[in-house]
Design a protein around this motif. Structure first.
Motif, PDB file in Angstrom:
ATOM      1  N   LYS A 131      44.620  38.894  30.006  1.00 40.40           N
ATOM      2  CA  LYS A 131      43.367  39.540  30.410  1.00 40.40           C
ATOM      3  C   LYS A 131      42.142  38.811  29.886  1.00 40.40           C
ATOM      4  CE  LYS A 131      45.049  44.012  31.362  1.00 40.40           C
ATOM      5  NZ  LYS A 131      44.603  44.824  32.425  1.00 40.40           N
ATOM      6  N   ARG A 132      42.324  37.643  29.322  1.00 41.86           N
ATOM      7  CA  ARG A 132      41.204  36.934  28.708  1.00 41.86           C
ATOM      8  C   ARG A 132      40.950  35.563  29.321  1.00 41.86           C
ATOM      9  NH1 ARG A 132      41.735  38.120  22.331  1.00 41.86           N
ATOM     10  NH2 ARG A 132      41.766  40.375  22.466  1.00 41.86           N
ATOM     11  N   ASP A 163      26.686  35.741  34.497  1.00 46.74           N
ATOM     12  CA  ASP A 163      27.571  36.335  33.498  1.00 46.74           C
ATOM     13  C   ASP A 163      28.823  35.471  33.449  1.00 46.74           C
ATOM     14  OD1 ASP A 163      26.206  38.952  32.824  1.00 46.74           O
ATOM     15  OD2 ASP A 163      26.341  39.108  35.006  1.00 46.74           O
ATOM     16  N   ALA A 200      32.395  34.021  30.795  1.00 47.68           N
ATOM     17  CA  ALA A 200      33.176  34.046  29.563  1.00 47.68           C
ATOM     18  C   ALA A 200      34.209  32.931  29.638  1.00 47.68           C
ATOM     19  CB  ALA A 200      33.866  35.388  29.372  1.00 47.68           C
ATOM     20  N   ARG A 248      37.154  34.357  24.996  1.00 49.76           N
ATOM     21  CA  ARG A 248      35.837  34.498  24.360  1.00 49.76           C
ATOM     22  C   ARG A 248      35.086  35.709  24.900  1.00 49.76           C
ATOM     23  NH1 ARG A 248      35.003  30.356  20.523  1.00 49.76           N
ATOM     24  NH2 ARG A 248      36.652  28.871  20.906  1.00 49.76           N
ATOM     25  N   LYS A 249      34.078  36.131  24.159  1.00 50.89           N
ATOM     26  CA  LYS A 249      33.231  37.241  24.587  1.00 50.89           C
ATOM     27  C   LYS A 249      32.338  36.783  25.740  1.00 50.89           C
ATOM     28  CE  LYS A 249      33.143  39.372  20.109  1.00 50.89           C
ATOM     29  NZ  LYS A 249      33.018  40.741  19.794  1.00 50.89           N
ATOM     30  N   PRO A 250      31.965  37.725  26.616  1.00 51.72           N
ATOM     31  CA  PRO A 250      31.102  37.358  27.736  1.00 51.72           C
ATOM     32  C   PRO A 250      29.660  37.128  27.304  1.00 51.72           C
ATOM     33  CG  PRO A 250      31.576  39.693  27.785  1.00 51.72           C
ATOM     34  CD  PRO A 250      32.393  39.114  26.666  1.00 51.72           C
ATOM     35  N   GLY A 282      28.009  39.633  25.073  1.00 53.82           N
ATOM     36  CA  GLY A 282      28.487  40.989  25.314  1.00 53.82           C
ATOM     37  C   GLY A 282      29.441  41.458  24.236  1.00 53.82           C
ATOM     38  N   ASP A 283      29.784  42.721  24.336  1.00 50.83           N
ATOM     39  CA  ASP A 283      30.767  43.312  23.438  1.00 50.83           C
ATOM     40  C   ASP A 283      32.144  43.156  24.053  1.00 50.83           C
ATOM     41  OD1 ASP A 283      28.803  44.134  21.676  1.00 50.83           O
ATOM     42  OD2 ASP A 283      28.487  46.016  22.752  1.00 50.83           O
ATOM     43  N   GLY A 284      33.130  43.486  23.291  1.00 48.84           N
ATOM     44  CA  GLY A 284      34.488  43.447  23.803  1.00 48.84           C
ATOM     45  C   GLY A 284      35.369  42.559  22.963  1.00 48.84           C
ATOM     46  N   PRO A 285      36.622  42.459  23.383  1.00 49.03           N
ATOM     47  CA  PRO A 285      37.561  41.647  22.613  1.00 49.03           C
ATOM     48  C   PRO A 285      37.271  40.162  22.786  1.00 49.03           C
ATOM     49  CG  PRO A 285      38.593  42.418  24.620  1.00 49.03           C
ATOM     50  CD  PRO A 285      37.249  43.058  24.557  1.00 49.03           C
ATOM     51  N   GLY A 286      37.743  39.400  21.865  1.00 48.73           N
ATOM     52  CA  GLY A 286      37.606  37.957  21.949  1.00 48.73           C
ATOM     53  C   GLY A 286      36.748  37.398  20.836  1.00 48.73           C
TER      54      GLY A 286
END
Length: 183
Positions: A83-84, A96, A98, A102-104, A139-143
């Motif tokens: 998913k990354r 936008d 990523a 990595r984070k976006p 952005g926020d989120g995983p990575g």
């Protein structure tokens, strides 16, 4: 009074670029297989150089290892990055993107100084340079943190686009189409 969507225009003008999982898997498979087969070949040459002999069982074992290890390794790496994988969205609101894992980052079109490609083939990278570092919004989120390159006082973001669909050349043409012309 006009609604904001009427002023800004249609919201469905987004162009999305992504890395197809099958293409990523096959590319990783060939790269890993090439490195693995060369490593096994060197191992066999070292064994032969020190006077060891290879039996029929050894040859079968080496062939099995040469076939199985790259397939399993490529599958494991793809599952970890499932998913990354890298992506990029180009719309009237800005850019936008990523890189893989990595984070976006969001960058409005007015904040984009330059976009360029570097390297070739599956290793092609998009280099996005903002007008100033504060124009980019991670952005926020995983990575992990976005991939960045700092040279002098200039900060650039790097995105792996070599395997993106429809392709790096189409992606660059789309970005140049949307970039405001500077006089």
């Amino acid at each position: 009074m006009a609604h904001i969507d009427q002023v800004l225009g249609p919201a469905d003008d987004t162009v999305t670029f992504f890395q197809p999982r099958a293409m990523v898997y096959v590319t990783m498979l060939w790269v890993i297989a090439a490195v693995w087969v060369v490593s096994l070949g060197l191992h066999i040459l070292v064994r032969l150089a020190v006077g060891d002999t290879l039996s029929g069982d050894d040859v079968v074992t080496y062939l099995e290892i040469a076939l199985i290890v790259p397939v399993v390794t490529a599958a494991g790496i793809l599952l970890m990055a499932w998913k990354r994988l890298g992506w990029l969205h180009s719309s009237m609101h800005g850019l936008d993107f990523a890189a893989t894992g990595r984070k976006p980052v969001h960058l409005p079109w007015a904040g984009v100084a330059t976009v360029a490609l570097r390297h070739r083939g599956p290793f092609t990278e998009l280099v996005v340079t903002p007008v100033a570092p504060d124009f980019a919004t991670p952005g926020d989120g995983p990575g992990r943190a976005p991939r960045m390159r700092k040279r002098g006082g200039e900060v650039s973001y790097l995105v792996d686009v070599g395997l993106m669909s429809p392709g790096p050349d189409v992606l660059l043409a789309e970005l140049h189409r949307r970039l405001p012309t500077k006089v």
